[in-house]
Design an enzyme around this catalytic site. Structure first.
Site, PDB file in Angstrom:
ATOM      1  N   GLN A  83       0.809  -1.214   0.000  1.00 40.77           N
ATOM      2  CA  GLN A  83       0.000   0.000   0.000  1.00 40.77           C
ATOM      3  C   GLN A  83       0.845   1.269   0.000  1.00 40.77           C
ATOM      4  OE1 GLN A  83      -1.510  -1.194   4.032  1.00 40.77           O
ATOM      5  NE2 GLN A  83      -1.491   1.015   4.413  1.00 40.77           N
ATOM      6  N   CYS A  93      -5.070   0.078   3.976  1.00 37.65           N
ATOM      7  CA  CYS A  93      -4.912  -1.313   4.403  1.00 37.65           C
ATOM      8  C   CYS A  93      -6.225  -2.076   4.330  1.00 37.65           C
ATOM      9  CB  CYS A  93      -4.339  -1.365   5.817  1.00 37.65           C
ATOM     10  SG  CYS A  93      -5.353  -0.511   7.052  1.00 37.65           S
ATOM     11  N   HIS A 115      -5.483  -1.014  11.858  1.00 36.75           N
ATOM     12  CA  HIS A 115      -4.916  -1.632  10.659  1.00 36.75           C
ATOM     13  C   HIS A 115      -5.706  -2.891  10.324  1.00 36.75           C
ATOM     14  CE1 HIS A 115      -1.842  -2.241   7.679  1.00 36.75           C
ATOM     15  NE2 HIS A 115      -1.417  -3.377   8.186  1.00 36.75           N
ATOM     16  N   ASN A 120       0.315  -9.182   5.326  1.00 38.76           N
ATOM     17  CA  ASN A 120       0.269  -7.735   5.438  1.00 38.76           C
ATOM     18  C   ASN A 120       0.301  -7.118   4.046  1.00 38.76           C
ATOM     19  OD1 ASN A 120       0.189  -5.222   6.630  1.00 38.76           O
ATOM     20  ND2 ASN A 120       1.989  -5.520   7.901  1.00 38.76           N
TER      21      ASN A 120
END
Length: 444
Positions: free
Chosen positions: A64, A70, A364, A386
């Site tokens: 990102q 996110c 997040h 992630n």
């Protein structure tokens, strides 16, 4: 005891510090290396191994970059798995710039409509101050992504690639935020001067055109139609012409977004378990799907997530990633950073207290791609995908201890078929409305 700090107190504090050699050693470490590096416990990696009894493989790690997308990356990364399966692909990525464009546009309209709905509220009151604080930040919630997908669909990344502004959003977002605050001022002052609702809405139309122009300049014009061109694992070339975002989603993802539900674990006294909640004035599309949560004990969130992964489906989740987390090695563990030992003080609040006193909230969103179950079927650690690129963690993946899940995971999204019959019935309750500034209204 005096209300102000006196010289005698300072002398006492200094003497206390100098009497303890451990404080001096900690001082040398922290002043040279910083807090987190000095507090990192390397031995937690012995337990937090990147090995899992249930492990999914779902494409390359995404990035990102300098944006707060996110929640969007995580959601699109769950959807791309279905595209890859249907097209027999090794890797695929959906355009995060496409959903970003429409999210910014819809959030701008949502903000202006909220301003029109609150014209008689005092400008210096808590509600207007809250609305003006961040009318257009990058963050979002699962239900907001559902709204975007249902209205605009999704497109492959090469149909609307990243731009400098989508990869680093702060500049354009700051300018657009300034305009939205200015527009709020114009609408509220127009109302005070006696303008009619129709006149104000006509002004809003011009304002939205201004925002649209800014978005096109920063992110590019979103495609109306496009051609899908990919080569599958067997080297077969695939072309599909004349697709729109919606037809692509229907053909290659095919989910009913209404089947995916948000489970939260909020342990504060005002949020009983087995009840549903929503948050006032939180959304991105006017008259779209409202944010809705079912609050459950943490073990229920784990059980639903495990059932979905055992069915070879990843799980979107939200957490407070900044707590007890280290980037190098990708560790999320309550023992990862021993700041308590470093400073010689306990950080003693529990989960509910941290929520009530602003010490923690969801910050997040990521994706669960696996879990390690012991011989009795209990989770010991979780595999996390992630969206910070391959340099973060181990090739972009983190490992989360089960204790960390208990304390800092707040939300998981699962298909409702993985809920119990009782939980599905609980979802049908009319939600309790939370205030706009409630911590469960935080955006990942």
């Amino acid at each position: 005891m005096n209300r102000s700090i006196e010289a005698a107190q300072l002398e006492s504090f200094e003497s206390d510090f100098q009497r303890d050699p451990a404080k001096r050693v900690a001082q040398l470490a922290v002043t040279s290396n910083g807090v987190n590096k000095s507090a990192t416990d390397p031995f937690v990696q012995r337990e937090d191994r990147h090995q899992f009894s249930v492990q999914l493989e779902t494409g390359k790690i995404t990035n990102q970059k300098g944006s707060g997308r996110c929640w969007m990356f995580a959601a699109l990364n769950t959807m791309r798995v279905e595209v890859m399966r249907r097209l027999n692909l090794e890797h695929f990525e959906l355009s995060q710039n496409y959903t970003l464009f429409y999210d910014k546009l819809e959030k701008s309209n949502y903000f202006l409509e909220t301003i029109l709905d609150t014209l008689d509220e005092p400008t210096n009151g808590r509600l207007i101050a809250h609305l003006l604080q961040a009318p257009l930040n990058d963050g979002g919630q699962w239900d907001m992504l559902c709204n975007l997908v249902e209205k605009y669909g999704v497109v492959p990344k090469d149909a609307m690639p990243e731009t400098a502004c989508s990869s680093s959003t702060w500049e354009v977002t700051s300018y657009m935020t300034r305009k939205l605050r200015e527009f709020a001022c114009v609408l509220r002052e127009g109302h005070a001067a006696g303008k009619t609702a129709e006149q104000l809405r006509n002004q809003k139309e011009v304002m939205l055109c201004n925002i649209y122009n800014m978005l096109c300049i920063a992110f590019g014009n979103p495609p109306k139609t496009f051609t899908l061109e990919v080569r599958d694992k067997d080297k077969k070339f695939i072309r599909d012409e004349g697709l729109t975002g919606r037809t692509f989603f229907e053909k290659y993802v095919g989910w009913d977004m209404g089947d995916y539900v948000s489970l939260i674990n909020a342990t504060t006294a005002d949020k009983p378990f087995h009840r549903t909640f929503t948050v006032k004035m939180l959304g991105n599309i006017v008259e779209g799907r409202p944010v809705k949560y079912l609050n459950l004990p943490i073990e229920d969130l784990k059980a639903a997530a495990i059932r979905q992964m055992q069915d070879n489906q990843p799980v979107w989740f939200g957490c407070d990633v900044g707590k007890c987390s280290i980037r190098e090695g990708g560790i999320m563990d309550l023992e990862a950073l021993r700041a308590d030992q470093l400073f010689g003080t306990e950080f003693g609040m529990n989960k509910a207290q941290r929520l009530d006193y602003g010490d923690s909230m969801m910050t997040h969103a990521m994706v669960f791609q696996g879990v390690n179950l012991d011989e009795s079927g209990k989770p010991t650690r979780w595999r996390v995908e992630n969206s910070w690129g391959k340099e973060a963690g181990v090739d972009g993946y983190y490992v989360m201890s089960d204790d960390w899940f208990n304390e800092y995971t707040y939300q998981v999204v699962v298909h409702k078929k993985y809920l119990t019959e009782e939980q599905r019935a609980e979802l049908e309750q009319a939600p309790i409305e939370l205030e706009p500034w409630d911590p469960m209204g935080s955006l990942a």
